[in-house]
Scaffold this motif. Structure first.
Motif, mmCIF file in Angstrom:
data_model
loop_
_atom_site.group_PDB
_atom_site.id
_atom_site.type_symbol
_atom_site.label_atom_id
_atom_site.label_comp_id
_atom_site.label_asym_id
_atom_site.label_seq_id
_atom_site.Cartn_x
_atom_site.Cartn_y
_atom_site.Cartn_z
ATOM 1 N N VAL A 1 -8.193 39.873 -27.440
ATOM 2 C CA VAL A 1 -9.423 39.127 -27.154
ATOM 3 C C VAL A 1 -10.579 39.482 -28.089
ATOM 4 C CG1 VAL A 1 -8.982 38.699 -24.695
ATOM 5 C CG2 VAL A 1 -10.134 40.788 -25.370
ATOM 6 N N ASN A 2 -11.501 38.542 -28.162
ATOM 7 C CA ASN A 2 -12.794 38.772 -28.797
ATOM 8 C C ASN A 2 -13.814 38.376 -27.731
ATOM 9 O OD1 ASN A 2 -15.244 38.446 -30.074
ATOM 10 N ND2 ASN A 2 -14.395 37.483 -31.904
ATOM 11 N N SER A 3 -14.343 39.369 -27.055
ATOM 12 C CA SER A 3 -15.242 39.087 -25.927
ATOM 13 C C SER A 3 -16.546 38.468 -26.386
ATOM 14 C CB SER A 3 -15.564 40.364 -25.162
ATOM 15 O OG SER A 3 -14.396 40.912 -24.653
ATOM 16 N N GLN A 4 -16.881 38.710 -27.645
ATOM 17 C CA GLN A 4 -18.146 38.183 -28.138
ATOM 18 C C GLN A 4 -18.094 36.663 -28.285
ATOM 19 O OE1 GLN A 4 -19.772 39.832 -31.880
ATOM 20 N NE2 GLN A 4 -21.152 40.918 -30.479
ATOM 21 N N THR A 5 -16.977 36.157 -28.804
ATOM 22 C CA THR A 5 -16.869 34.700 -28.962
ATOM 23 C C THR A 5 -16.116 34.055 -27.799
ATOM 24 O OG1 THR A 5 -14.767 34.882 -30.116
ATOM 25 C CG2 THR A 5 -16.754 34.914 -31.479
#
Ligand code: GDP
Length: 289
Positions: free
Chosen positions: A85-89
Protein backbone atom coordinates in the motif's frame (compact mmCIF):
# COMPACT_ATOMS: atom_id res chain seq x y z
CA UNK A 1 5.94 12.42 16.71
CA UNK A 2 8.83 10.70 18.42
CA UNK A 3 8.35 8.78 21.59
CA UNK A 4 11.12 7.80 23.94
CA UNK A 5 10.70 4.23 25.07
CA UNK A 6 11.74 2.92 28.45
CA UNK A 7 11.35 -0.65 29.70
CA UNK A 8 8.40 0.42 31.85
CA UNK A 9 6.66 2.00 28.86
CA UNK A 10 7.24 -1.06 26.76
CA UNK A 11 5.79 -3.40 29.37
CA UNK A 12 2.75 -1.13 29.74
CA UNK A 13 2.28 -0.76 25.97
CA UNK A 14 2.48 -4.52 25.61
CA UNK A 15 -0.12 -5.14 28.33
CA UNK A 16 -2.50 -2.53 26.88
CA UNK A 17 -2.09 -3.96 23.41
CA UNK A 18 -2.85 -7.51 24.52
CA UNK A 19 -5.98 -6.16 26.26
CA UNK A 20 -7.07 -4.25 23.12
CA UNK A 21 -6.50 -7.22 20.87
CA UNK A 22 -9.01 -9.26 22.87
CA UNK A 23 -11.79 -7.22 21.22
CA UNK A 24 -10.59 -7.50 17.67
CA UNK A 25 -10.64 -10.18 14.99
CA UNK A 26 -7.73 -9.22 12.76
CA UNK A 27 -4.43 -7.49 13.50
CA UNK A 28 -3.24 -5.23 10.70
CA UNK A 29 0.51 -4.90 11.02
CA UNK A 30 2.06 -1.97 9.20
CA UNK A 31 5.71 -1.86 8.11
CA UNK A 32 7.85 0.55 6.11
CA UNK A 33 8.69 -1.04 2.73
CA UNK A 34 12.16 0.53 2.76
CA UNK A 35 13.03 -1.42 5.91
CA UNK A 36 10.52 -4.30 6.08
CA UNK A 37 12.43 -6.20 8.73
CA UNK A 38 13.81 -3.35 10.85
CA UNK A 39 10.40 -1.69 11.06
CA UNK A 40 8.76 -4.75 12.60
CA UNK A 41 8.47 -5.34 16.30
CA UNK A 42 9.36 -8.95 17.06
CA UNK A 43 6.61 -9.15 19.68
CA UNK A 44 3.78 -8.70 17.17
CA UNK A 45 3.27 -12.43 16.96
CA UNK A 46 3.02 -12.84 20.71
CA UNK A 47 0.84 -9.73 21.15
CA UNK A 48 -1.53 -10.92 18.41
CA UNK A 49 -2.33 -14.00 20.54
CA UNK A 50 -3.17 -16.21 17.57
CA UNK A 51 -5.53 -13.73 15.88
CA UNK A 52 -5.22 -13.65 12.09
CA UNK A 53 -2.82 -11.04 10.81
CA UNK A 54 -2.60 -8.92 7.68
CA UNK A 55 0.84 -7.53 6.95
CA UNK A 56 0.77 -4.24 5.07
CA UNK A 57 3.93 -3.05 3.40
CA UNK A 58 3.35 0.71 3.38
CA UNK A 59 5.24 3.51 1.60
CA UNK A 60 5.79 1.35 -1.47
CA UNK A 61 6.36 4.57 -3.41
CA UNK A 62 9.53 5.14 -1.38
CA UNK A 63 10.98 1.64 -1.81
CA UNK A 64 12.72 -0.20 -4.61
CA UNK A 65 10.06 -2.13 -6.50
CA UNK A 66 12.17 -5.23 -7.07
CA UNK A 67 13.14 -5.42 -3.40
CA UNK A 68 9.51 -4.98 -2.35
CA UNK A 69 8.56 -7.92 -4.54
CA UNK A 70 11.27 -10.05 -2.93
CA UNK A 71 10.15 -9.10 0.56
CA UNK A 72 6.52 -9.85 -0.24
CA UNK A 73 7.43 -13.32 -1.47
CA UNK A 74 9.62 -13.90 1.55
CA UNK A 75 6.85 -12.93 3.98
CA UNK A 76 4.35 -15.08 2.07
CA UNK A 77 6.74 -18.01 2.33
CA UNK A 78 6.50 -17.49 6.09
CA UNK A 79 2.74 -17.93 5.81
CA UNK A 80 1.79 -14.26 6.12
CA UNK A 81 -0.90 -12.50 4.10
CA UNK A 82 0.79 -9.47 2.56
CA UNK A 83 -0.61 -6.40 0.80
CA UNK A 84 1.30 -3.50 -0.70
CA UNK A 85 0.00 0.00 0.00
CA UNK A 86 0.71 3.69 -0.32
CA UNK A 87 -1.37 5.25 2.43
CA UNK A 88 -0.57 8.72 1.23
CA UNK A 89 -2.22 8.29 -2.17
CA UNK A 90 -4.53 5.45 -1.19
CA UNK A 91 -3.00 2.96 -3.63
CA UNK A 92 -3.87 -0.57 -2.52
CA UNK A 93 -6.00 0.63 0.39
CA UNK A 94 -9.38 -0.25 -1.13
CA UNK A 95 -8.67 -3.99 -1.01
CA UNK A 96 -7.96 -4.05 2.74
CA UNK A 97 -11.55 -4.78 3.91
CA UNK A 98 -11.77 -7.77 1.56
CA UNK A 99 -8.41 -9.10 2.70
CA UNK A 100 -9.54 -8.77 6.31
CA UNK A 101 -12.86 -10.46 5.51
CA UNK A 102 -11.04 -13.45 4.03
CA UNK A 103 -8.99 -13.74 7.20
CA UNK A 104 -12.13 -13.97 9.35
CA UNK A 105 -13.83 -16.65 7.24
CA UNK A 106 -13.01 -19.46 9.68
CA UNK A 107 -14.29 -17.51 12.70
CA UNK A 108 -17.51 -16.59 10.90
CA UNK A 109 -18.12 -20.14 9.83
CA UNK A 110 -17.72 -21.36 13.39
CA UNK A 111 -20.20 -18.79 14.70
CA UNK A 112 -22.74 -19.53 11.99
CA UNK A 113 -22.54 -23.24 12.77
CA UNK A 114 -23.53 -22.45 16.34
CA UNK A 115 -26.43 -20.35 15.10
CA UNK A 116 -24.89 -16.91 15.73
CA UNK A 117 -24.77 -14.08 13.27
CA UNK A 118 -21.18 -12.87 13.06
CA UNK A 119 -20.53 -9.19 13.73
CA UNK A 120 -18.41 -6.98 11.45
CA UNK A 121 -14.70 -7.78 11.14
CA UNK A 122 -13.00 -5.79 13.86
CA UNK A 123 -9.50 -4.69 13.06
CA UNK A 124 -6.70 -2.77 14.71
CA UNK A 125 -3.68 -1.15 13.08
CA UNK A 126 -0.41 -1.89 14.79
CA UNK A 127 3.16 -0.75 14.18
CA UNK A 128 6.20 1.18 15.32
CA UNK A 129 6.15 5.02 15.13
CA UNK A 130 6.31 6.67 11.71
CA UNK A 131 5.30 3.68 9.56
CA UNK A 132 2.12 5.52 8.53
CA UNK A 133 -0.53 4.25 10.94
CA UNK A 134 -2.41 7.56 11.31
CA UNK A 135 -2.22 8.24 7.58
CA UNK A 136 -3.73 4.83 6.87
CA UNK A 137 -6.48 5.20 9.48
CA UNK A 138 -7.48 8.56 7.98
CA UNK A 139 -7.39 7.02 4.52
CA UNK A 140 -9.61 4.11 5.52
CA UNK A 141 -11.96 6.41 7.42
CA UNK A 142 -12.14 8.78 4.48
CA UNK A 143 -11.63 11.70 6.85
CA UNK A 144 -9.27 13.04 9.46
CA UNK A 145 -9.75 11.34 12.80
CA UNK A 146 -9.14 13.73 15.71
CA UNK A 147 -6.28 12.82 18.00
CA UNK A 148 -8.02 13.55 21.28
CA UNK A 149 -5.98 11.08 23.26
CA UNK A 150 -2.99 13.43 23.08
CA UNK A 151 -4.19 15.61 25.94
CA UNK A 152 -2.76 14.43 29.25
CA UNK A 153 -5.26 13.09 31.72
CA UNK A 154 -7.97 12.73 29.10
CA UNK A 155 -8.70 9.21 28.12
CA UNK A 156 -10.63 9.08 24.96
CA UNK A 157 -13.36 6.54 24.53
CA UNK A 158 -12.31 4.35 21.66
CA UNK A 159 -14.41 4.46 18.57
CA UNK A 160 -15.01 2.02 15.79
CA UNK A 161 -14.85 3.41 12.30
CA UNK A 162 -16.98 1.69 9.67
CA UNK A 163 -14.96 0.80 6.59
CA UNK A 164 -17.09 -0.57 3.77
CA UNK A 165 -19.86 -3.00 4.68
CA UNK A 166 -17.78 -5.67 6.43
CA UNK A 167 -15.09 -3.99 8.49
CA UNK A 168 -14.83 -1.89 11.61
CA UNK A 169 -11.52 -0.29 12.52
CA UNK A 170 -10.36 0.93 15.90
CA UNK A 171 -9.73 4.68 15.53
CA UNK A 172 -6.48 4.69 17.49
CA UNK A 173 -3.53 2.62 16.34
CA UNK A 174 -1.49 0.30 18.51
CA UNK A 175 1.95 1.86 18.84
CA UNK A 176 4.84 -0.53 19.33
CA UNK A 177 8.43 0.34 20.14
CA UNK A 178 11.18 -0.18 17.57
CA UNK A 179 13.96 -2.73 18.02
CA UNK A 180 17.00 -1.17 19.62
CA UNK A 181 19.54 -3.92 20.10
CA UNK A 182 21.00 -4.43 16.64
CA UNK A 183 23.14 -1.49 15.38
CA UNK A 184 22.23 -2.23 11.76
CA UNK A 185 18.53 -2.02 12.60
CA UNK A 186 19.23 1.27 14.41
CA UNK A 187 20.84 2.66 11.26
CA UNK A 188 17.88 1.60 9.11
CA UNK A 189 15.44 3.22 11.53
CA UNK A 190 17.49 6.40 11.77
CA UNK A 191 18.01 6.66 8.01
CA UNK A 192 14.26 6.55 7.37
CA UNK A 193 13.53 8.94 10.23
CA UNK A 194 11.73 6.39 12.40
CA UNK A 195 13.85 7.17 15.46
CA UNK A 196 15.06 10.40 16.94
CA UNK A 197 18.13 11.57 15.10
CA UNK A 198 19.89 12.87 18.19
CA UNK A 199 20.21 9.26 19.23
CA UNK A 200 22.51 8.59 16.31
CA UNK A 201 25.38 10.28 14.63
CA UNK A 202 24.42 11.78 11.26
CA UNK A 203 27.83 10.82 9.88
CA UNK A 204 27.21 7.22 10.79
CA UNK A 205 23.81 7.24 9.06
CA UNK A 206 25.30 8.90 5.96
CA UNK A 207 28.11 6.34 5.85
CA UNK A 208 25.56 3.55 6.05
CA UNK A 209 23.53 5.10 3.20
CA UNK A 210 26.62 5.58 1.03
CA UNK A 211 27.71 2.01 1.65
CA UNK A 212 24.26 0.69 0.74
CA UNK A 213 24.15 2.81 -2.41
CA UNK A 214 27.65 1.84 -3.49
CA UNK A 215 26.57 -1.77 -3.24
CA UNK A 216 23.02 -1.62 -4.61
CA UNK A 217 22.21 1.76 -6.11
CA UNK A 218 25.28 3.04 -7.89
CA UNK A 219 23.45 4.84 -10.67
CA UNK A 220 21.20 7.04 -8.54
CA UNK A 221 24.21 7.87 -6.35
CA UNK A 222 26.42 8.89 -9.27
CA UNK A 223 23.59 10.84 -10.82
CA UNK A 224 22.54 12.79 -7.76
CA UNK A 225 26.04 13.99 -6.92
CA UNK A 226 27.40 14.02 -10.48
CA UNK A 227 30.14 11.56 -9.59
CA UNK A 228 32.22 9.89 -12.24
CA UNK A 229 34.12 6.65 -11.62
CA UNK A 230 32.37 5.47 -8.50
CA UNK A 231 34.71 3.37 -6.35
CA UNK A 232 34.02 -0.28 -5.53
CA UNK A 233 33.84 -1.60 -1.99
CA UNK A 234 36.12 -4.56 -1.36
CA UNK A 235 34.74 -5.65 2.00
CA UNK A 236 38.08 -4.89 3.63
CA UNK A 237 39.35 -2.25 6.04
CA UNK A 238 40.23 -0.03 3.10
CA UNK A 239 36.52 0.52 2.48
CA UNK A 240 36.60 3.15 5.20
CA UNK A 241 39.13 5.21 3.18
CA UNK A 242 37.11 4.71 0.02
CA UNK A 243 34.03 6.05 1.80
CA UNK A 244 35.88 9.04 3.22
CA UNK A 245 37.14 9.93 -0.28
CA UNK A 246 33.55 9.68 -1.52
CA UNK A 247 32.47 12.02 1.31
CA UNK A 248 35.19 14.44 0.19
CA UNK A 249 34.00 14.29 -3.42
CA UNK A 250 30.39 14.93 -2.53
CA UNK A 251 31.44 17.66 -0.09
CA UNK A 252 33.46 19.49 -2.72
CA UNK A 253 30.64 19.19 -5.26
CA UNK A 254 28.23 20.62 -2.72
CA UNK A 255 30.54 23.33 -1.43
CA UNK A 256 30.63 21.89 2.09
CA UNK A 257 33.95 23.45 3.00
CA UNK A 258 35.22 24.88 6.24
CA UNK A 259 37.94 27.50 6.57
CA UNK A 260 41.24 26.10 5.40
CA UNK A 261 39.47 24.17 2.67
CA UNK A 262 38.61 21.21 4.91
CA UNK A 263 35.46 19.25 4.17
CA UNK A 264 32.64 19.84 6.60
CA UNK A 265 31.63 16.21 7.18
CA UNK A 266 28.65 17.14 9.33
CA UNK A 267 27.14 19.15 6.51
CA UNK A 268 27.84 16.50 3.88
CA UNK A 269 26.25 13.89 6.14
CA UNK A 270 23.17 15.96 6.67
CA UNK A 271 22.78 16.54 2.92
CA UNK A 272 22.97 12.80 2.21
CA UNK A 273 20.50 11.85 4.95
CA UNK A 274 18.02 14.61 4.00
CA UNK A 275 18.33 13.67 0.32
CA UNK A 276 17.51 10.08 1.16
CA UNK A 277 14.53 10.96 3.36
CA UNK A 278 13.12 13.41 0.85
CA UNK A 279 13.38 10.88 -1.99
CA UNK A 280 15.96 12.90 -3.91
CA UNK A 281 18.01 9.72 -4.30
CA UNK A 282 15.01 7.85 -5.62
CA UNK A 283 13.03 4.99 -4.12
CA UNK A 284 15.66 2.97 -2.25
CA UNK A 285 15.21 -0.05 0.00
CA UNK A 286 17.82 -0.46 2.72
CA UNK A 287 17.62 -4.19 3.50
CA UNK A 288 16.85 -7.44 1.73
CA UNK A 289 15.36 -10.75 2.85
P1 GDP B 1 2.49 6.87 12.39
O1 GDP B 1 3.46 7.43 13.39
O2 GDP B 1 2.71 5.41 12.17
O3 GDP B 1 1.06 7.20 12.69
O4 GDP B 1 2.87 7.55 10.99
P2 GDP B 1 2.15 8.76 10.21
O5 GDP B 1 0.82 8.34 9.68
O6 GDP B 1 2.20 9.98 11.05
O7 GDP B 1 3.14 8.91 8.96
C1 GDP B 1 4.50 9.26 9.11
C2 GDP B 1 4.95 9.98 7.85
O8 GDP B 1 4.94 9.11 6.73
C3 GDP B 1 4.03 11.16 7.48
O9 GDP B 1 4.84 12.21 7.01
C4 GDP B 1 3.18 10.58 6.34
O10 GDP B 1 2.74 11.59 5.45
C5 GDP B 1 4.16 9.65 5.67
N1 GDP B 1 3.52 8.53 4.96
C6 GDP B 1 2.62 7.64 5.46
N2 GDP B 1 2.31 6.70 4.53
C7 GDP B 1 3.02 7.00 3.42
C8 GDP B 1 3.16 6.38 2.12
O11 GDP B 1 2.57 5.34 1.80
N3 GDP B 1 4.02 6.99 1.25
C9 GDP B 1 4.72 8.11 1.57
N4 GDP B 1 5.55 8.63 0.65
N5 GDP B 1 4.64 8.69 2.78
C10 GDP B 1 3.80 8.16 3.69
Amino acid sequence: MTIQWYPGHMAKAKRQMIEKIKQIDVVIELVDSRIPSSSRNPLVEEISSGKPRLLLMNKIDMADRQATKQWKEDFEDQGLTVHLVNSQTGQGVATIPDAVHKLTAARRKKLEKRGFRPHADRALILGIPNVGKSTLINRLAGKKIAKIGDRPGVTKAQQWIKVGSTMELLDTPGILWPKFEDPRVGLCLAATGAIKEELLDFQEIALFLLKTMLTHYREPLAERYTLEDLPELAGTEEDQDVLIRLFDDIGRKRGCLMSGGYIDYDRVSEIIVRDYRSQKLGPLTLEWP
